[in-house]
Design a protein around this motif. Structure first.
Motif, mmCIF file in Angstrom:
data_model
loop_
_atom_site.group_PDB
_atom_site.id
_atom_site.type_symbol
_atom_site.label_atom_id
_atom_site.label_comp_id
_atom_site.label_asym_id
_atom_site.label_seq_id
_atom_site.Cartn_x
_atom_site.Cartn_y
_atom_site.Cartn_z
ATOM 1 N N LEU A 15 0.815 -1.214 0.000
ATOM 2 C CA LEU A 15 0.000 0.000 0.000
ATOM 3 C C LEU A 15 0.848 1.263 0.000
ATOM 4 O O LEU A 15 0.309 2.359 -0.048
ATOM 5 N N TYR A 16 2.155 1.116 0.040
ATOM 6 C CA TYR A 16 3.003 2.281 0.255
ATOM 7 C C TYR A 16 3.970 2.540 -0.900
ATOM 8 O O TYR A 16 3.868 3.545 -1.580
ATOM 9 N N ASP A 17 4.922 1.636 -1.137
ATOM 10 C CA ASP A 17 5.943 1.858 -2.177
ATOM 11 C C ASP A 17 5.358 1.775 -3.586
ATOM 12 O O ASP A 17 5.516 2.684 -4.386
ATOM 13 N N THR A 18 4.742 0.658 -3.902
ATOM 14 C CA THR A 18 4.107 0.449 -5.208
ATOM 15 C C THR A 18 2.702 -0.070 -4.969
ATOM 16 O O THR A 18 2.466 -1.276 -5.014
ATOM 17 N N PRO A 19 1.768 0.794 -4.642
ATOM 18 C CA PRO A 19 0.421 0.371 -4.275
ATOM 19 C C PRO A 19 -0.200 -0.600 -5.282
ATOM 20 O O PRO A 19 -0.148 -0.371 -6.488
ATOM 21 N N GLY A 20 -0.720 -1.685 -4.748
ATOM 22 C CA GLY A 20 -1.364 -2.689 -5.574
ATOM 23 C C GLY A 20 -0.465 -3.858 -5.941
ATOM 24 O O GLY A 20 -0.949 -4.912 -6.323
ATOM 25 N N GLN A 21 0.848 -3.698 -5.815
ATOM 26 C CA GLN A 21 1.746 -4.814 -6.114
ATOM 27 C C GLN A 21 1.533 -5.886 -5.059
ATOM 28 O O GLN A 21 1.412 -5.591 -3.868
ATOM 29 N N SER A 22 1.491 -7.140 -5.487
ATOM 30 C CA SER A 22 1.266 -8.209 -4.522
ATOM 31 C C SER A 22 2.311 -9.299 -4.677
ATOM 32 O O SER A 22 2.983 -9.407 -5.706
ATOM 33 N N THR A 23 2.426 -10.094 -3.637
ATOM 34 C CA THR A 23 3.293 -11.260 -3.626
ATOM 35 C C THR A 23 2.679 -12.282 -2.691
ATOM 36 O O THR A 23 1.819 -11.947 -1.878
ATOM 37 N N VAL A 24 3.099 -13.505 -2.823
ATOM 38 C CA VAL A 24 2.615 -14.579 -1.952
ATOM 39 C C VAL A 24 3.793 -15.054 -1.125
ATOM 40 O O VAL A 24 4.860 -15.358 -1.658
ATOM 41 N N LEU A 25 3.599 -15.068 0.198
ATOM 42 C CA LEU A 25 4.658 -15.479 1.121
ATOM 43 C C LEU A 25 4.142 -16.559 2.056
ATOM 44 O O LEU A 25 2.958 -16.559 2.417
ATOM 45 N N PRO A 26 5.035 -17.453 2.509
ATOM 46 C CA PRO A 26 4.631 -18.395 3.542
ATOM 47 C C PRO A 26 4.252 -17.620 4.809
ATOM 48 O O PRO A 26 4.822 -16.566 5.090
ATOM 49 N N ILE A 70 9.948 -0.454 9.907
ATOM 50 C CA ILE A 70 11.126 0.306 10.337
ATOM 51 C C ILE A 70 11.981 0.759 9.155
ATOM 52 O O ILE A 70 13.087 1.260 9.340
ATOM 53 N N SER A 71 11.475 0.559 7.939
ATOM 54 C CA SER A 71 12.170 0.955 6.705
ATOM 55 C C SER A 71 13.531 0.284 6.562
ATOM 56 O O SER A 71 14.467 0.855 6.017
ATOM 57 N N ASN A 72 13.638 -0.942 7.051
ATOM 58 C CA ASN A 72 14.859 -1.707 6.904
ATOM 59 C C ASN A 72 14.961 -2.313 5.505
ATOM 60 O O ASN A 72 16.045 -2.465 4.969
ATOM 61 N N MET A 73 13.805 -2.665 4.929
ATOM 62 C CA MET A 73 13.738 -3.248 3.591
ATOM 63 C C MET A 73 12.545 -2.652 2.866
ATOM 64 O O MET A 73 11.665 -2.066 3.491
ATOM 65 N N ASP A 74 12.516 -2.811 1.556
ATOM 66 C CA ASP A 74 11.395 -2.342 0.755
ATOM 67 C C ASP A 74 10.574 -3.539 0.282
ATOM 68 O O ASP A 74 11.069 -4.671 0.236
ATOM 69 N N PHE A 75 9.346 -3.272 -0.119
ATOM 70 C CA PHE A 75 8.437 -4.335 -0.536
ATOM 71 C C PHE A 75 9.029 -5.172 -1.664
ATOM 72 O O PHE A 75 8.935 -6.393 -1.651
ATOM 73 N N HIS A 76 9.647 -4.517 -2.630
ATOM 74 C CA HIS A 76 10.166 -5.246 -3.794
ATOM 75 C C HIS A 76 11.199 -6.298 -3.416
ATOM 76 O O HIS A 76 11.420 -7.254 -4.149
ATOM 77 N N GLU A 77 11.834 -6.158 -2.255
ATOM 78 C CA GLU A 77 12.825 -7.136 -1.818
ATOM 79 C C GLU A 77 12.177 -8.444 -1.372
ATOM 80 O O GLU A 77 12.844 -9.455 -1.264
#
Length: 84
Positions: free
Chosen positions: A44-55, A68-75
């Motif tokens: 909802l923040y860096d690239t709104p609407g981008q999704s991924t599936v995680l365990p 805490i802004s340690n990593m970005d969504f794309h990572e």
């Protein structure tokens, strides 16, 4: 040592600056049937609407690192043919 009052004031200033939560986590039929309980996470923040599936076990780490802004969504977005 800072007083409790100054800590509360700092938190209030920080929380007013916060625009939106960084992500939404969705559980669907796949979450309840597949091993690892995969969850769909939508940015909802860096690239709104981008999704991924995680365990399921990875979502908490993702939320904390984004907060805490340690990593970005794309990572966290899965690279094709690579297991998370």
């Amino acid at each position: 040592m800072p007083s409790r009052a100054s800590g509360r004031a700092t938190y209030r200033r920080w929380s007013r600056r916060r625009r939106t939560p960084p992500l939404v986590v969705l559980a669907d039929a796949r979450t309840c049937t597949e091993p690892g309980r995969p969850l769909t996470v939508v940015d909802l923040y860096d690239t709104p609407g981008q999704s991924t599936v995680l365990p399921c076990r990875e979502v908490g780490s993702m939320a904390c690192n984004l907060e805490i802004s340690n990593m970005d969504f794309h990572e966290f977005v899965a690279v094709e043919a690579v297991e998370p």
